[in-house]
Structure formats: structure tokens, C-alpha cells
Scaffold this motif. Structure first.
Motif, mmCIF file in Angstrom:
data_model
loop_
_atom_site.group_PDB
_atom_site.id
_atom_site.type_symbol
_atom_site.label_atom_id
_atom_site.label_comp_id
_atom_site.label_asym_id
_atom_site.label_seq_id
_atom_site.Cartn_x
_atom_site.Cartn_y
_atom_site.Cartn_z
ATOM 1 N N LYS A 293 23.227 -2.695 -39.598
ATOM 2 C CA LYS A 293 23.560 -2.189 -38.262
ATOM 3 C C LYS A 293 23.919 -3.291 -37.269
ATOM 4 O O LYS A 293 24.357 -3.001 -36.160
ATOM 5 N N ILE A 304 25.543 3.574 -36.605
ATOM 6 C CA ILE A 304 25.986 3.368 -37.988
ATOM 7 C C ILE A 304 25.064 4.120 -38.941
ATOM 8 O O ILE A 304 23.851 3.915 -38.944
ATOM 9 N N ARG A 322 31.373 -2.576 -43.805
ATOM 10 C CA ARG A 322 29.939 -2.399 -43.633
ATOM 11 C C ARG A 322 29.128 -3.245 -44.633
ATOM 12 O O ARG A 322 28.183 -3.929 -44.257
#
Ligand SMILES: [Zn+2]
Length: 341
Positions: A293, A304, A322
Motif C-alpha cells: 500500500k 489499494i 503493484r
């Protein structure tokens, strides 16, 4: 050991004729194992539970036999074992010429495949005492000139599904295509097994087929993991990972067993062994860090959630992957951990 060790395995041969199938060393080793199990339990009952009975049909089928005179011999692709005689085998690794066989462990897998593991001892070392060896090792360490300053190369890995891991420098390790195919095949054969009548001939046959496939997939997976670990250990000195609780994770995500069976834990222990062998280290960081995150600008984005792959940071505007971002944060946390040491 007192009253337990008055008996010898030979006394039981009349009552249990199958004991005659193996040599006396095999029985002796089994007896030693039992005695150790009881001794351990008596010494530390909290850690070592009361020994379990071994049922003939549900246990790992293996035995160990020791060398004595010429009862065990290895010649080209043949191995001589007591009682069994000469057996053909496929040797996976050459045994050095100066190594002497100490013992052999024979294991029968559920697929009926038989593996032998041969314990050897190098002649040179056998002659020397343990303490002499340590003293000699200390001498060689002293004799080595101190290493010049060297930059440590470090990387972070984020475990990710459906991939295997993503590294902080953007490398994506995917389980190979053939592995997925083999897994699909296994699922199919398992389904077929469930349709067979329990105890029938066909059921037995299918059981062996499934077991064989299982063993094959496990070997393929291990082989692939060894190769990935070799690449990483060659390129980096320090690898940082998150210490994941895989059981919890698999339950939380409701993944099937197979997904989590990719064996990231097994991979990490292979990697750790390879890193340690060259003086490097595997650093495990706590899972409390919000690695997935936190943007590289420092902003912790609460929005997220799992499944979002490309992230746009509302603070600095950066667009990032990510998994790779998480791997970068794992690397940073790993370096912080190392600095504290
Ligand atoms: Zn940002």
C-alpha cells in the motif's frame, strides 16, 4: 535404556515372518529409531510426543541398512544390497572415487518407484578426528587475506499469485506452462480416481497413476525452483522477502490447495541454502509492514485492495505495478533490518 532393550529383533521373526525379508541391520536401525524416540520422549515430553505405532499400509515405506564386509556394493549402474542382491539403478549423482559407502536408505514411493539414498564418507576425512578437522578449518580461515570492500547486491521479492514472485527490479518468475498443464492433468486423474469403486483393481491402478503424477510434478517443481534460486543467488548477495503465513493466506483468499502448493516456502529454503553457501543472506521482514500500500513517495494508500494491478498514486501521480512496488518496499524493509543488526 533399562528394561526395553533386552529384546533383539530376531526374537520376533517367528511371529512376524515379513521381518525376514530384510537384513539384520535394517531391523537393528528400526530398533535404534524406536529406542531414540522413547528416549527423546522421556527426556523432553513437551517437544517429543509419545511414539506412534506404524501401520504397515499407511507409513512411509523405507529402511536403512549399513555396510559390513561386502554386503553393499556399487558397480556402474548396479547396487548390491543384503538379501535383495544386485539391483539395476539410475545413478543421479556420481559418488567420488575416495568416498566410502556408510549406509543405504531404500524408500518406496506410493507410485511404486523406489529410491535409494547412499550415505558416504570421504576417506581422507574419516581418518582425521573431528577436532583436528575444525582446527584445520580455522587455519585456512586465518590464512585467507581479508576481503576487499565489496558492494552488496540486494533484491526484494514479492510472492504473487498467479505469478510465483515479482522482484524489485521488475523480473517476473512464472511457474512454467508445462507445470500448469501437469497440474490440470493431475486434477483430471484425481477426478477419475474418485469415480472408481473403493478397493477395486481399477481403483488401485488409478491410485498409483495419481501418486506417480504427484511425484513427477513435485520433482519438476523442485527442479524449476532450484534453477530460479541458482539465478538469484548468482546475481544477489541479499534477498529480502516477506515472512508470509501461508496457511492463513490460503484460507483468507479461499484459494484451493493446489494454488498454495506452488511451494514458495520450499523455494525460500532452497534460496536461503544457496545464499548462505556463498556468504549471502535471506532476510525475512515482518508482515506488518504495509508493503503493497505504500508508494515510493511515502504515501500509504488505503484504497489499494487485492486484485488492483496498476496503481496511480493520488499524491505524487506516479503510475506503478503493484507487485513490483511491493517488492521494492520489501527490499527497503530488508535493508533497514540488516542495518539494525
Ligand atoms: Zn506516490
Amino acid at each position: 535404556m533399562g528394561e526395553y532393550d533386552q529384546h533383539t529383533p530376531a526374537e520376533y521373526k517367528a511371529r512376524f515372518p515379513y521381518l525376514k525379508e530384510v537384513d539384520s541391520f535394517a531391523l537393528l536401525n528400526a530398533q535404534l529409531d524406536v529406542e531414540n524416540a522413547f528416549a527423546n520422549h522421556r527426556k523432553n515430553p513437551g517437544h517429543f510426543g509419545y511414539p506412534n505405532f506404524r501401520a504397515k499400509h499407511f507409513s512411509k515405506k523405507s529402511y536403512t541398512t549399513n555396510i559390513s564386509h561386502n554386503n553393499i556394493e556399487l558397480s556402474a549402474n548396479y547396487l548390491k544390497l543384503p538379501k535383495a542382491g544386485w539391483l539395476k539403478l539410475r545413478l543421479h549423482r556420481q559418488i567420488p572415487a575416495d568416498a566410502a559407502i556408510k549406509s543405504v536408505t531404500v524408500t518406496e514411493m506410493p507410485s511404486d518407484a523406489v529410491y535409494v539414498s547412499i550415505l558416504t564418507e570421504r576417506m581422507e576425512k574419516a581418518k582425521k578426528g573431528f577436532y583436528e578437522e575444525i582446527a584445520e578449518e580455522a587455519e585456512t580461515v586465518k590464512a585467507k587475506p581479508s576481503e576487499p570492500f565489496r558492494t552488496l547486491r540486494a533484491v526484494g521479492l514479492d510472492y504473487s499469485s498467479p505469478h510465483f514472485f515479482v522482484s524489485s527490479d521488475g523480473y517476473v518468475a512464472d511457474m512454467p506452462h508445462w507445470y500448469r498443464l501437469a497440474e490440470e492433468r493431475l486434477a483430471l486423474e484425481q477426478q477419475r480416481l474418485s469415480r472408481k469403486v473403493k478397493g477395486s483393481k481399477n481403483n488401485q491402478k488409478q491410485k498409483r497413476k495419481v501418486a506417480k503424477l504427484h511425484e513427477h510434478i513435485a520433482a519438476q517443481r523442485r527442479d524449476w525452483q532450484e534453477k530460479e534460486a541458482t539465478k538469484l543467488a548468482a546475481r544477489y548477495d541479499v534477498v529480502a522477502v516477506e515472512s508470509l503465513d501461508f496457511h492463513g493466506l490460503s484460507q483468507a483468499l479461499r484459494f484451493g490447495k493446489s494454488t498454495m502448493d506452488n511451494g514458495f516456502g520450499q523455494f525460500l529454503s532452497i534460496l536461503e541454502r544457496k545464499l548462505n553457501a556463498k556468504g549471502g543472506a535471506l532476510v525475512r521482514i515482518s508482515r506488518c509492514e504495509p508493503t503493497s500500500k505504500t508508494c515510493q513517495c511515502g504515501y500509504v494508500n488505503p484504497d489499494i485492495v487485492l486484485g488492483m494491478q496498476t496503481i496511480e498514486c493520488p499524491v505524487c501521480g506516479r503510475i506503478y505495478d503493484r507487485d513490483q512496488n511491493a517488492a521494492l518496499n520489501i527490499l527497503k524493509a530488508g535493508v533497514r533490518t540488516l542495518m539494525r543488526k
